[in-house]
Structure formats: C-alpha cells, structure tokens
Design an enzyme around this catalytic site. Structure first.
Site, short mmCIF file in Angstrom:
data_model
loop_
_atom_site.label_atom_id
_atom_site.label_comp_id
_atom_site.label_asym_id
_atom_site.label_seq_id
_atom_site.Cartn_x
_atom_site.Cartn_y
_atom_site.Cartn_z
N ASP A 295 0.90 -1.20 -0.02
CA ASP A 295 0.05 -0.11 -0.03
C ASP A 295 0.95 1.35 0.08
OD1 ASP A 295 -2.30 1.57 0.10
OD2 ASP A 295 -2.69 1.29 2.18
N LEU B 137 10.20 -20.85 -4.80
CA LEU B 137 9.43 -20.01 -4.16
C LEU B 137 8.13 -19.96 -4.87
CD1 LEU B 137 8.99 -17.54 -2.46
CD2 LEU B 137 9.56 -15.95 -4.50
N HIS C 41 2.76 3.52 -8.93
CA HIS C 41 2.69 2.22 -9.20
C HIS C 41 3.65 1.42 -9.98
CE1 HIS C 41 -1.59 2.42 -7.52
NE2 HIS C 41 -2.22 3.23 -8.44
C1 IPE Z 1 -5.39 -2.63 -0.69
O1 IPE Z 1 -5.11 -1.29 -0.50
C2 IPE Z 1 -5.51 -3.27 -1.74
C3 IPE Z 1 -4.07 -3.40 -2.18
C4 IPE Z 1 -2.88 -3.34 -1.82
C5 IPE Z 1 -4.03 -4.10 -3.58
P1 IPE Z 1 -6.09 -0.11 -0.61
O2 IPE Z 1 -5.41 1.18 -0.73
O3 IPE Z 1 -7.12 -0.49 -1.67
O4 IPE Z 1 -6.94 -0.23 0.60
P2 IPE Z 1 -8.01 1.02 1.33
O5 IPE Z 1 -8.89 1.40 0.41
O6 IPE Z 1 -7.00 1.84 1.81
O7 IPE Z 1 -8.62 0.30 2.52
C1 IPE Z 2 -1.33 0.42 -3.36
O1 IPE Z 2 -1.20 1.57 -3.31
C2 IPE Z 2 -1.46 -0.30 -4.71
C3 IPE Z 2 -2.96 -0.61 -5.19
C4 IPE Z 2 -4.05 -0.57 -4.24
C5 IPE Z 2 -3.22 -1.13 -6.43
P1 IPE Z 2 -2.31 2.77 -3.35
O2 IPE Z 2 -2.66 3.09 -4.58
O3 IPE Z 2 -3.67 2.12 -2.69
O4 IPE Z 2 -1.71 3.88 -2.64
P2 IPE Z 2 -2.41 5.15 -1.57
O5 IPE Z 2 -2.80 4.21 -0.73
O6 IPE Z 2 -3.71 5.63 -2.28
O7 IPE Z 2 -1.12 5.99 -1.25
MG MG Z 3 -4.10 2.44 -0.46
#
Ligand code: IPE
Ligand code: IPE
Ligand code: MG
Length: 242
Positions: free
Chosen positions: A14, A125, A31
């Site tokens: 995240d 792995l 990303h």
């Molecule tokens: C969880 O992160 C999903 C992934 C890392 C793929 P999100 O950023 O989508 O989760 P919330 O919305 O903060 O709970």
């Molecule tokens: C995690 O990073 C990647 C996915 C959920 C695909 P985020 O895109 O959720 O990044 P933040 O949480 O908005 O910073």
């Molecule tokens: Mg996120």
C-alpha cells in the site's frame, strides 16, 4: 542467522499513490515504482528463507478507482507478466494467481494462465499474486461451490470442517501466512486473506510500498522470530504450566 524466520509471508503493498503525490508526480508513477519493489522483494525471498509470498496487487474494491488508474494498473500487470516471466521461470519461482479472474480482460487472463503453466514445475518460491482478490468474495465463491457439490452428492454437509473450507478457497494449495506486512501506515486488512490470516502475526510499517527495501523486509522477518505465538494457549512465560 536468527532462529525462526517465517516461511509463509503475505504483503499488502500500500501507499503507491501517496508516494507519488508527495513528490508532485501522478499516482501512476507510484504504481510503476511499486513494480520495481515487487521485483526486488521477490528476488530477496529465497535467501531470507521465505517459501511462499502472497502479494496483494488489486482488490475487488479497487474497481471503484478512476477508469484511468484502473487501466494503468492493468497495463502494469501486463507489462510485469511479459517482462518478468522468463526470470521468474529461471529463478525457480512458481506463480499462482488468487482472486476472481472473470472480470479481468481476456488477454490478461490468458497471460496469467500462461505464467502459471510456465512456472508450475518450480519449487524454490511460490508467489501468490492476489489480483481482483477480495477475502469475502473468495469465501462466497467457495460457499457457492460447496453448495453445488453438496447438491450433486459430491460433498457430505455433515463432514464439512475447517479443512474442507480451506480446500475450496483460492489458496487451497498454499500454507496460511505466518506474517502479514502492510506498508504505508494504514492499520487495516482491507479484505485481504480474512480466513487464512486468522492467526497470522501482523507488521504495519510506515513506509510506502515504493520505499520498502529488501533490507527492511529482512529486518521485519527477524523481528517475527522474537514474537511468541500462542494460538489461544498459555505458555510458561505467562505463568502457564506444561
Ligand atoms: C489494499 O489497498 C489493496 C491493495 C494493496 C491491492 P487499498 O489502498 O485499496 O485499501 P484501502 O482502500 O486503503 O482500504
Ligand atoms: C497500493 O497503493 C496499490 C493498489 C491498491 C493497487 P495505493 O494505490 O492504494 O496507494 P495509496 O494508498 O492511495 O497511497
Ligand atoms: Mg491504498
């Protein structure tokens, strides 16, 4: 080497978006950087004693994001599979995808199946990639299949136990994670492995995923070795007797 590193680890990757926005960059740049981290962390696993790594790449809730961001993520999944397939195969990684594949574009589904087939023989792995994954969705799909099998007489309802449920989940082939790591400082699980992580240890780290390093990964795995996992029991340290 420290005594008890976990073999089965899951990561909620995240913070890509925030990492980018803080630098005045578009979220998609975060990303992209995140994909580099995936490469680095996957490569580090065998030396760190990790046998199964489960990565949360896209949740069933992530479709709510702007169309452009979803399309960019799908583009990055395609690029990752295309660019990394040979290296994953050569480096002994067996790749499996968990989540519901139906809503993904056909070409992505074909690429996923191709990568699974190409790496199926590998044993160093196991990399489980959670793509269009939601824990509740996974349990609902499993319940549907169990109900169907029961109706067909292939499953005895009275014989259903925890092992039966586990065997109907997308993760049936893999051990439950001993440790779940979430980057970016958020303190929630966001629908990730609710069944499988029922007794997992958690590590929440403040760094955003694009800043997460293999060194930090190793340090967290070492810290895991110092935790006392009780599974509901009492131990000597708590005044329990054998
Ligand atoms: C969880 O992160 C999903 C992934 C890392 C793929 P999100 O950023 O989508 O989760 P919330 O919305 O903060 O709970
Ligand atoms: C995690 O990073 C990647 C996915 C959920 C695909 P985020 O895109 O959720 O990044 P933040 O949480 O908005 O910073
Ligand atoms: Mg996120």
């Amino acid at each position: 080497m420290p005594a008890k590193r976990p073999s089965n680890v899951a990561i909620i990757m995240d913070g890509n978006g925030r990492w980018a926005v803080r630098r005045g960059l578009p979220r998609v740049a975060g990303h992209k950087k995140g994909v580099d981290r995936v490469r680095e962390i996957v490569r580090a696993c065998p030396d760190l004693g990790v046998k199964t790594l489960t990565l949360y790449a896209f949740s069933t809730e992530n479709w709510k994001r702007p169309v452009f961001e979803v399309a960019s993520l799908m583009r990055l999944f395609r690029i990752y599979i295309r660019m990394e397939a040979a290296a994953l195969e050569q480096n002994g990684v067996c790749v499996r995808f968990i989540g519901e594949r139906g809503p993904l574009d056909d070409d992505i589904q074909r690429m996923m199946a191709g990568l699974e087939a190409r790496t199926a023989h590998n044993t160093l792995l196991t990399l489980q990639v959670a793509l269009n994954y939601g824990g509740r969705d996974e349990i609902a799909r499993a319940a549907k299949r169990m109900a169907r099998d029961a109706a067909l007489g292939k499953l005895d309802p009275d014989a259903v136990d925890e092992a039966t449920v586990s065997s109907y989940l997308d993760t049936a082939a893999c051990a439950d994670p001993e440790l779940v790591i979430r980057t970016s400082g958020e303190l929630r699980t966001s629908n990730f492995l609710p069944w499988q992580a029922a007794y997992s240890e958690y590590a929440f780290v403040p760094e955003c995923w694009p800043d997460f390093t293999a060194q930090q990964f190793g340090e967290i795995l070492d810290q895991f070795g110092t935790r006392e996992r009780r599974f509901g029991d009492v131990t000597a340290a708590q005044g329990g007797t054998a």
